[in-house]
Design an enzyme around this catalytic site. Sequence first.
Site, PDB file in Angstrom:
ATOM      1  N   ARG A 149      42.542  43.570  47.802  1.00  0.00           N
ATOM      2  CA  ARG A 149      41.682  44.577  48.425  1.00  0.00           C
ATOM      3  C   ARG A 149      41.419  44.293  49.890  1.00  0.00           C
ATOM      4  O   ARG A 149      41.220  45.197  50.677  1.00  0.00           O
ATOM      5  CB  ARG A 149      40.324  44.657  47.695  1.00  0.00           C
ATOM      6  CG  ARG A 149      40.392  45.361  46.369  1.00  0.00           C
ATOM      7  CD  ARG A 149      39.209  45.025  45.510  1.00  0.00           C
ATOM      8  NE  ARG A 149      39.211  43.608  45.204  1.00  0.00           N
ATOM      9  CZ  ARG A 149      38.369  43.013  44.380  1.00  0.00           C
ATOM     10  NH1 ARG A 149      37.431  43.707  43.798  1.00  0.00           N
ATOM     11  NH2 ARG A 149      38.454  41.712  44.140  1.00  0.00           N
ATOM     12  N   SER A 172      34.476  43.970  39.859  1.00  0.00           N
ATOM     13  CA  SER A 172      33.787  43.693  38.600  1.00  0.00           C
ATOM     14  C   SER A 172      32.384  43.167  38.877  1.00  0.00           C
ATOM     15  O   SER A 172      31.431  43.520  38.167  1.00  0.00           O
ATOM     16  CB  SER A 172      34.568  42.666  37.776  1.00  0.00           C
ATOM     17  OG  SER A 172      35.827  43.167  37.444  1.00  0.00           O
ATOM     18  N   LYS A 177      32.485  29.143  30.875  1.00  0.00           N
ATOM     19  CA  LYS A 177      31.811  30.185  31.660  1.00  0.00           C
ATOM     20  C   LYS A 177      31.342  31.313  30.760  1.00  0.00           C
ATOM     21  O   LYS A 177      32.091  31.796  29.917  1.00  0.00           O
ATOM     22  CB  LYS A 177      32.788  30.776  32.691  1.00  0.00           C
ATOM     23  CG  LYS A 177      32.899  29.970  33.957  1.00  0.00           C
ATOM     24  CD  LYS A 177      33.501  30.853  35.036  1.00  0.00           C
ATOM     25  CE  LYS A 177      34.218  30.046  36.094  1.00  0.00           C
ATOM     26  NZ  LYS A 177      35.247  30.832  36.773  1.00  0.00           N
ATOM     27  N   HIS A 207      41.682  47.942  38.282  1.00  0.00           N
ATOM     28  CA  HIS A 207      42.628  47.171  37.473  1.00  0.00           C
ATOM     29  C   HIS A 207      43.642  48.104  36.796  1.00  0.00           C
ATOM     30  O   HIS A 207      44.830  47.820  36.747  1.00  0.00           O
ATOM     31  CB  HIS A 207      41.886  46.365  36.394  1.00  0.00           C
ATOM     32  CG  HIS A 207      40.984  45.299  36.928  1.00  0.00           C
ATOM     33  ND1 HIS A 207      39.679  45.140  36.501  1.00  0.00           N
ATOM     34  CD2 HIS A 207      41.186  44.326  37.850  1.00  0.00           C
ATOM     35  CE1 HIS A 207      39.138  44.102  37.124  1.00  0.00           C
ATOM     36  NE2 HIS A 207      40.021  43.592  37.958  1.00  0.00           N
TER      37      HIS A 207
END
Length: 152
Positions: free
Chosen positions: A93, A131, A44, A20
Site C-alpha cells: 500500500r 485490518s 498472539k 485482501h
Amino acid sequence: MSTIKTAIFPGSFDPFTKGHQDIVIRSLKLFDRIIIAIGHNTAKRRYFELDFMCQKIKETFSDLQNVEVVVYDELTASIAAQYDADYLVRGLRNTTDFEYENTIAQVNKNLKKDLDTVFLITSPEYAFISSSIIREVHRYGGDVSKYLPYTL
Ligand code: ADP
C-alpha cells in the site's frame, strides 16, 4: 517442478478485507492456484476468532476451486514447500509496507532459495483499508461492513 503454478498468500487476516480479496482475485491472473494461508501465532491473541475467519474466507471464495484456505503455525517457507509453491504473494500500500515486506521477502528467500515474493500494488479504492483500522472501528461499535467481502 510442477506444471501448476501455485502461490501462497500468507497473512494474519485479522480480519480478511476487501483489500485482501482484491489481491487474491488479481493473483489468479498470474497463478493457477492460490493458497490463502492464515498465519496463526499461538503466542498472539487474535481479535477475530481463527475458525470464524477461516470459514468467512472459504465462504468468500466458495465459487473458485483454485483458491484454498489453510491455517499454519510454522515458517511461511515451510508451508510453501508443503504446497509445492515457488511464489508468495503480498500486497503493497505504501512505503511502510515496502520496508517491512522487503525484509521478510529477503528472509524467506534465504530460508528457501527458489521462493520468490511477488508484490501487487493495492488498488486505489482499497489503499486505505487495513485490518488494524477495521479492528479499531469495530471495537468501538463502528460499521465495518463496507470493508469486508462477507457479513460478520
Ligand atoms: P501480516 O500480518 O502478515 O502483515 P495482513 O493480514 O495484515 O498480514 O496482510 C497480508 C498482506 O496483505 C500484506 O502483504 C499486506 O501488505 C497486504 N494488504 C493488507 N491490506 C491491503 C490492502 N488494502 N490492499 C493491498 N494489500 C493489502
